[in-house]
Design a protein around this motif. Structure first.
Motif, short mmCIF file in Angstrom:
data_model
loop_
_atom_site.label_atom_id
_atom_site.label_comp_id
_atom_site.label_asym_id
_atom_site.label_seq_id
_atom_site.Cartn_x
_atom_site.Cartn_y
_atom_site.Cartn_z
N ASP A 68 -69.97 -66.64 -21.79
CA ASP A 68 -71.28 -66.59 -22.30
C ASP A 68 -71.52 -66.49 -23.79
O ASP A 68 -72.59 -66.75 -24.49
CB ASP A 68 -72.11 -65.20 -21.64
N ALA A 69 -70.52 -65.48 -24.57
CA ALA A 69 -70.52 -65.47 -25.75
C ALA A 69 -69.64 -66.60 -26.44
O ALA A 69 -69.75 -66.60 -27.72
CB ALA A 69 -69.96 -64.03 -26.00
N ASP A 70 -69.30 -67.55 -25.96
CA ASP A 70 -68.58 -68.65 -26.53
C ASP A 70 -67.14 -68.14 -27.01
O ASP A 70 -67.08 -68.57 -28.16
CB ASP A 70 -69.47 -69.54 -27.50
N TYR A 71 -66.59 -67.20 -26.76
CA TYR A 71 -65.30 -66.65 -27.43
C TYR A 71 -64.17 -67.53 -26.68
O TYR A 71 -64.33 -67.92 -25.59
CB TYR A 71 -65.04 -65.27 -26.79
N GLU A 72 -63.17 -67.36 -27.20
CA GLU A 72 -61.79 -68.17 -27.06
C GLU A 72 -60.86 -67.04 -26.81
O GLU A 72 -60.59 -66.03 -27.33
CB GLU A 72 -61.40 -69.24 -27.88
N PHE A 73 -59.90 -67.26 -25.79
CA PHE A 73 -58.69 -66.34 -25.69
C PHE A 73 -57.86 -66.45 -26.87
O PHE A 73 -57.48 -67.47 -27.55
CB PHE A 73 -57.71 -66.85 -24.70
N CYS A 74 -57.49 -65.05 -27.36
CA CYS A 74 -56.68 -64.91 -28.72
C CYS A 74 -55.45 -64.32 -28.38
O CYS A 74 -54.25 -64.88 -28.54
CB CYS A 74 -57.50 -64.07 -29.65
N TYR A 75 -55.40 -63.27 -27.95
CA TYR A 75 -54.19 -62.49 -27.70
C TYR A 75 -54.49 -61.61 -26.35
O TYR A 75 -55.20 -61.21 -25.86
CB TYR A 75 -53.84 -61.38 -28.73
N ILE A 76 -53.40 -61.59 -25.52
CA ILE A 76 -53.09 -60.56 -24.47
C ILE A 76 -52.67 -58.91 -25.25
O ILE A 76 -51.84 -59.04 -26.01
CB ILE A 76 -52.10 -60.93 -23.43
#
Length: 117
Positions: A68-76
């Protein structure tokens, strides 16, 4: 210092401080941003939330709040902690700027950047 909580937006330097102080160690989480993993920068907003899940076809499904916030995966969590922990062990006074360089280096090369005090 702010308390660590899931499903919250942090400034990158605030999250780094929490990880340096080990305030996050009781949580399983992933880190998301709007610019991708290779573009971390101080002052950037980072969303800390649940880890992705997988559908029946093994496709990664990001949490709804992330979508919903248009974020992308970055780090685990584990990788983020490992990069910061190693740098702090090499130089306990390592700057946030140096830690961001270490995080970006890890994202680019899947290897750790040594920090020399």
């Amino acid at each position: 210092m702010r308390k660590f909580e899931l499903n919250e937006v942090y400034r990158l330097e605030d999250l780094i401080g929490l990880v340096k102080n080990r305030a996050d160690r009781d949580y399983i989480y992933a880190i998301y941003n709007k610019l991708g993993v290779e573009n971390l920068a101080l002052g950037q907003d980072i969303f800390v939330g649940e880890t992705p899940s997988y559908d029946d076809d093994d496709n990664e499904v990001l949490p709804k709040k992330v979508q919903d916030a248009d974020y992308e995966f970055c780090y685990i969590r584990d990788h983020f902690q490992d990069v910061i922990d190693l740098a702090v062990s090499q130089d306990p006074k390592v700057s946030d700027e140096a830690l961001v360089r270490c995080l970006n280096y890890y994202a680019d090369y899947d290897d750790f950047l040594d920090v020399v005090p």
